[in-house]
Design a protein around this motif. Structure first.
Motif, PDB file in Angstrom:
ATOM      1  N   TYR A  95      -1.293  -2.437   1.849  1.00 30.16           N
ATOM      2  CA  TYR A  95      -1.267  -2.423   3.292  1.00 30.16           C
ATOM      3  C   TYR A  95      -0.654  -3.786   3.807  1.00 30.16           C
ATOM      4  N   THR A  96      -0.269  -3.715   5.076  1.00 30.10           N
ATOM      5  CA  THR A  96       0.099  -5.043   5.659  1.00 30.10           C
ATOM      6  C   THR A  96      -0.780  -5.419   6.788  1.00 30.10           C
ATOM      7  N   THR A 116      -4.317  -5.552  19.569  1.00 34.66           N
ATOM      8  CA  THR A 116      -4.089  -3.993  19.254  1.00 34.66           C
ATOM      9  C   THR A 116      -3.086  -3.592  20.267  1.00 34.66           C
ATOM     10  N   TYR A 135       0.501  -5.240  18.756  1.00 40.88           N
ATOM     11  CA  TYR A 135       1.124  -4.639  17.678  1.00 40.88           C
ATOM     12  C   TYR A 135       0.958  -3.094  17.428  1.00 40.88           C
ATOM     13  N   PRO A 143      -1.579  -1.407  15.899  1.00 41.99           N
ATOM     14  CA  PRO A 143      -1.615  -0.878  14.206  1.00 41.99           C
ATOM     15  C   PRO A 143      -1.956   0.288  13.863  1.00 41.99           C
ATOM     16  N   ASN A 144      -1.821   0.852  12.528  1.00 46.67           N
ATOM     17  CA  ASN A 144      -2.222   2.101  12.351  1.00 46.67           C
ATOM     18  C   ASN A 144      -3.777   2.487  12.114  1.00 46.67           C
ATOM     19  N   THR A 199       1.628   0.556   6.156  1.00 45.07           N
ATOM     20  CA  THR A 199       0.543   0.766   7.096  1.00 45.07           C
ATOM     21  C   THR A 199       0.063  -0.370   7.369  1.00 45.07           C
ATOM     22  N   ASN A 200       0.074  -0.730   9.091  1.00 45.36           N
ATOM     23  CA  ASN A 200      -0.502  -1.863   9.464  1.00 45.36           C
ATOM     24  C   ASN A 200      -1.734  -1.803   9.990  1.00 45.36           C
ATOM     25  N   ILE A 201      -2.667  -2.897   9.531  1.00 47.75           N
ATOM     26  CA  ILE A 201      -3.972  -3.052   9.680  1.00 47.75           C
ATOM     27  C   ILE A 201      -4.189  -4.258  10.473  1.00 47.75           C
ATOM     28  N   LEU A 202      -5.442  -4.102  11.410  1.00 50.93           N
ATOM     29  CA  LEU A 202      -5.771  -5.135  12.183  1.00 50.93           C
ATOM     30  C   LEU A 202      -7.234  -5.310  11.702  1.00 50.93           C
ATOM     31  N   VAL A 206      -7.609   0.043  12.721  1.00 58.75           N
ATOM     32  CA  VAL A 206      -8.447  -1.126  12.664  1.00 58.75           C
ATOM     33  C   VAL A 206      -9.435  -1.204  11.669  1.00 58.75           C
ATOM     34  N   ILE A 238      -1.565  -6.956  10.039  1.00 52.26           N
ATOM     35  CA  ILE A 238      -0.754  -7.313  10.925  1.00 52.26           C
ATOM     36  C   ILE A 238      -1.303  -8.937  11.724  1.00 52.26           C
TER      37      ILE A 238
END
Ligand code: ADP
Length: 383
Positions: A28-29, A44, A47, A49-50, A4-7, A52, A31
């Protein structure tokens, strides 16, 4: 397992790093970390993300609430607010952006993770609902379109029948035999058009519900093509004649003779639609050609005409139900035929290609892979 990519959008670097640690520890990753609205929007877009995590108070002119609103609108991503500010006004503004969570600082890791997980699953569920709604909307539009196209296409031949029968009834004694024959022909053509339309409607219904059967059986291809052409020439007011030719490439007569297998019903839909279109979209007197090239591996049907052609801009949607090219003018049609053809070709595992030039002509090339079944002794020696 997918990550799961998070900003993180947080302008205080120590807090941002702390959040990053908590997230990474939880699997979590992260990003990227953005420190202002512009950077958040750029990252956003870059990348996607999944999720924010958004601080409400950011440096610069645009705050977190406005940034979240843009992210929701432009990217449809879930945003969770993370802030020390929870005054009534901020809460009200944040609410309008339909946030997926709101965490007050300082927070516990467990609280952060639970909120993220709930936000992600809510976003997924909402995505599924949105897709279902869109599909429902498309289906409704399709149904309305269907009803209006089909009723319009029925009305024309019905009017022609009514008109012709009234004339025959009223002026029976005054009409010449030739005129009468003309009106009767018109009635016949109209009835056939309606019956073809009904067939198309039923077939589209079967394809939409996935109920169109595929049952390949041994077939005498040459005879089949000749019969289809004869039927068409007899049944339609053929203003063009159809020339048939055939050839074979690498066709080996196997020791144990075998017969190619195709589904007759589907093949009938393919050839009838392509040939009647070729005639319909050609001027009177122009030739239409059906060329059959077969090998042991596959069979290629080329249907070629010198008609109105298909503009490039219409080609990509040609096989969509109800789609008609922009140059059909008053030539009647429903836009169902090619959609049926495509389904029938797909069921055979084949391909369809179109080569066309406006006002020069069109060629449809259908290639169907062949299976062979050994002929029985009687079939083998009966010819
Ligand atoms: P229709 O009932 O309109 O003929 P089809 O699904 O059979 O519907 O074809 C879709 C559209 O593709 C047609 O409306 C027409 O614009 C175009 N088309 C199909 N075949 C030809 C052809 N041989 N020549 C020119 N245009 C064609």
């Amino acid at each position: 397992m997918s990550t799961t990519n998070i900003l993180i959008v947080e302008d205080e670097s120590i807090i941002a790093l702390d959040i990053q640690n908590s997230l990474v520890n939880a699997g979590y990753t992260v990003i990227a970390i953005a420190t202002c609205a512009e950077e958040a929007l750029d990252l956003t877009a870059q990348y996607v993300p999944n999720l924010v995590l958004m601080d409400i108070r950011l440096r610069g002119e645009i705050d977190g609430v406005e940034t979240a609103e843009k992210i929701r609108r432009e990217f449809n991503l879930p945003v969770v607010y993370l802030t020390a500010h929870a005054d009534e006004n901020t809460l009200q503004r944040a609410k309008i952006t339909e946030p997926f969570g709101y965490i007050l600082k300082p927070f516990e890791d467990r609280e952060l993770i639970t909120t993220i997980e709930i936000a992600l699953s809510r976003h997924k569920a909402e995505g599924a609902i949105r897709l279902a709604l869109e599909r429902e909307k498309e289906l409704n539009q399709l149904k309305s379109r269907f009803i209006s196209v089909v009723s319009h296409e029925f009305r024309n031949p019905l009017n022609a029948i009514l008109f012709s029968t009234e004339l025959l009834e009223r002026y029976d004694s005054e009409l010449s035999a030739e005129r009468k024959h003309g009106y009767l022909q018109r009635i016949k053509i109209s009835v056939r058009r309606m019956s073809q339309l009904l067939n198309d409607v039923l077939t589209i219904g079967e394809t939409e519900s996935g109920n169109l059967p595929f049952d390949p059986q041994p077939i005498d291809l040459l005879q089949f093509c000749k019969d289809i052409i004869d039927e068409l020439q007899l049944s339609q007011a053929m203003h063009c004649s159809i020339q048939f030719s055939h050839s074979h490439t690498n066709f080996l007569l196997l020791e144990n003779s075998s017969s190619p297998c195709l589904d007759e019903n589907l093949l009938r839909h393919i050839l009838t639609n392509l040939l009647s279109n070729a005639v319909k979209y050609s001027q009177q007197g122009k030739n239409v050609e059906l060329n059959l090239i077969y090998s042991n591996k596959d069979v290629v049907f080329r249907v070629q005409d010198c008609g109105i052609g298909i503009p490039i801009s219409d080609r990509s949607r040609l096989f969509d139900s109800f789609y008609r090219a922009s140059n059909v003018k008053t030539i009647p049609g429903t836009g169902l035929g090619l959609s049926i053809v495509k389904q029938c070709v797909d069921l055979h595992g084949g391909t369809i290609e179109v080569i066309s030039e406006v006002e020069i002509g069109t060629t449809f090339i259908v290639t169907l892979p062949l299976k062979h079944y050994p002929l029985t002794y009687e079939e083998n020696f009966s010819h």
